[in-house]
Design a protein around this motif. Structure first.
Motif, PDB file in Angstrom:
ATOM      1  N   ASN A 175       0.819  -1.201   0.000  1.00 42.01           N
ATOM      2  CA  ASN A 175       0.000   0.000   0.000  1.00 42.01           C
ATOM      3  C   ASN A 175       0.858   1.257   0.000  1.00 42.01           C
ATOM      4  O   ASN A 175       0.483   2.284  -0.584  1.00 42.01           O
ATOM      5  N   ASP A 176       2.019   1.193   0.665  1.00 41.91           N
ATOM      6  CA  ASP A 176       2.926   2.342   0.664  1.00 41.91           C
ATOM      7  C   ASP A 176       3.442   2.630  -0.745  1.00 41.91           C
ATOM      8  O   ASP A 176       3.570   3.795  -1.155  1.00 41.91           O
ATOM      9  N   ALA A 177       3.696   1.584  -1.524  1.00 48.59           N
ATOM     10  CA  ALA A 177       4.168   1.780  -2.897  1.00 48.59           C
ATOM     11  C   ALA A 177       3.095   2.443  -3.753  1.00 48.59           C
ATOM     12  O   ALA A 177       3.385   3.326  -4.568  1.00 48.59           O
ATOM     13  N   CYS A 178       1.844   2.042  -3.549  1.00 51.26           N
ATOM     14  CA  CYS A 178       0.735   2.653  -4.295  1.00 51.26           C
ATOM     15  C   CYS A 178       0.609   4.137  -3.982  1.00 51.26           C
ATOM     16  O   CYS A 178       0.447   4.970  -4.887  1.00 51.26           O
ATOM     17  N   ILE A 179       0.662   4.468  -2.696  1.00 48.63           N
ATOM     18  CA  ILE A 179       0.490   5.858  -2.287  1.00 48.63           C
ATOM     19  C   ILE A 179       1.667   6.705  -2.773  1.00 48.63           C
ATOM     20  O   ILE A 179       1.480   7.847  -3.219  1.00 48.63           O
ATOM     21  N   ALA A 180       2.875   6.149  -2.719  1.00 49.13           N
ATOM     22  CA  ALA A 180       4.050   6.887  -3.205  1.00 49.13           C
ATOM     23  C   ALA A 180       3.914   7.191  -4.688  1.00 49.13           C
ATOM     24  O   ALA A 180       4.213   8.314  -5.133  1.00 49.13           O
ATOM     25  N   LEU A 181       3.484   6.235  -5.474  1.00 51.49           N
ATOM     26  CA  LEU A 181       3.265   6.481  -6.902  1.00 51.49           C
ATOM     27  C   LEU A 181       2.197   7.557  -7.094  1.00 51.49           C
ATOM     28  O   LEU A 181       2.378   8.499  -7.872  1.00 51.49           O
ATOM     29  N   ALA A 182       1.082   7.418  -6.387  1.00 52.27           N
ATOM     30  CA  ALA A 182      -0.038   8.338  -6.563  1.00 52.27           C
ATOM     31  C   ALA A 182       0.342   9.760  -6.208  1.00 52.27           C
ATOM     32  O   ALA A 182       0.044  10.710  -6.950  1.00 52.27           O
TER      33      ALA A 182
END
Length: 389
Positions: A128-135
């Motif tokens: 989930n951290d990777a998703c938020i960082a991309l977003a």
């Protein structure tokens, strides 16, 4: 002047059998404990089986398939590079890192992973951290990126999609249907095969943290993706795809009570997808269609044929009772030229959306002269010829 019945109908349909579709028996009717389920033939995109397949549902981490696809599109368009480095915010760490207690890539505030590394974290680690960082780095906020995801999904024809975040964490109104998830898997496989291969990697390590791929189907022969999901509100879900003997099938399930139930039902449906469904190709030369009536022509009927090959996929037990119809938009009136599109051949198999293909005139039919039309009209006024439908 009274017209024949074929001319009075807005749609004319003639049911008939097509050799080669039938001949299967002794298969049980398919059911599943999943609340939502879909089996899709990849090549044709045909939905072979659906249980609440078009109903919007909570996808949980299967959302991340769209998160990744959105980034793939941006890379292809030149808006991003896989080597671009993004900075991880404290928000991404708190909401999706170790403090969140959710699936994580193990990022820390201030880390600067590349886009490619973050995508591995999304796809394999379900971070989930990777998703938020991309977003956050792409759109400024997760909410703005989610709107971008939704807009792209609608451009792709995934009209049930409404994304409120990039992770799939619970949010009221964050939904997509099982059928649209299957279509998204097809789009990923067809459009981005070089990145789709990441979905089959068994694990990924960021620094000293390693996470195994959660997809239970990867242990099955031919399986190569795609994504699991779980929330209390959604139950356990899976989008899975596999290839056997050159044929690819994709399944989507959701609403199962445990990881074990997801693994067992995923394996069962994938086995059924290959063993209990069949795919046939109808060609213009192999299908003998009935002639179509023509009004005011020098001949009363015109032979027709399929415009191109039509692939029929379906549950074997249901294909035995398939119904074929020629459906016309209205009366066919002379003159008719060979190659004119006259209507459609529609194949209906129980439990599936009808499949259709255009039919073409296979001969010319000239229009009757004045005296011929007068005689034809008089004949119908006097009831001297039979109506056709």
């Amino acid at each position: 002047m009274n017209l024949p019945q074929i001319a009075r109908n807005t749609v004319a349909a003639a049911a008939f059998a097509i050799a080669g579709i039938t001949g299967f028996a002794n298969a049980q009717i398919l059911d599943t404990p999943a609340t939502h389920a879909v089996i899709m033939d990849h090549e044709t995109g045909a939905i072979l089986f659906a249980k609440a397949g078009e109903e919007p549902m909570v996808p949980a981490s299967m959302t991340k398939m769209m998160t990744a696809y959105t980034v793939f599109e941006m890379v292809r368009r030149g808006e991003l590079s896989m080597s671009d480095k993004f900075t991880v915010s404290e928000n991404a760490w708190r909401k999706g890192g170790f403090p969140s207690g959710t699936s994580t890539m193990g990022l820390a505030p201030g880390d600067t992973p590349t886009v490619e590394e973050l995508l591995h974290g999304v796809i394999i680690m379900s971070g989930n951290d990777a998703c938020i960082a991309l977003a956050e780095n792409i759109s400024g906020s997760e909410e703005a990126f989610a709107r971008r995801m939704t807009n792209l999904a609608h451009e792709l024809g995934l009209n049930s999609a409404n994304f409120l975040n990039a992770t799939g964490l619970e949010a009221v109104g964050h939904v997509i249907s099982a059928e649209d998830l299957a279509k998204l898997a097809k789009l990923t496989i067809d459009n981005y095969p070089e990145y789709y291969s990441w979905y089959s990697l068994p694990s990924y390590t960021w620094r000293d943290f390693t996470q195994a791929n959660r997809n239970p189907l990867l242990e099955i022969s031919g399986a190569d993706g795609v994504k699991t999901g779980h929330l209390e509100v959604s139950g356990y879900g899976l989008t899975g795809s596999a290839v056997r003997d050159g044929i690819r099938r994709t399944i989507v399930i959701n609403g199962l009570p445990s990881m074990a139930a997801r693994a067992a039902e995923g394996e069962r449906l994938m086995r059924i997808a290959f063993n209990s469904f069949d795919l046939k190709t109808l060609t213009p030369d192999s299908v003998d269609l009935p002639d179509v009536p023509v009004w005011l022509g020098e001949t009363q009927k015109v032979p027709v044929k399929l415009s191109s090959d039509l692939q029929i996929a379906g549950y074997k037990a249901s294909m035995e009772k398939a119904k074929a119809e020629i459906v016309l938009p209205g009366p066919i009136e002379a003159p008719v030229s060979k190659g004119d599109e006259l209507g459609k051949l529609i194949i209906t198999i129980a439990g599936q959306k009808p499949m259709e293909a255009p039919i073409l005139a296979d001969a010319d039919v000239a229009k009757l002269g004045f005296f011929g039309r007068a005689i034809e009209g008089l004949s119908h006024m006097l009831g001297g010829s039979e109506s056709q439908s």
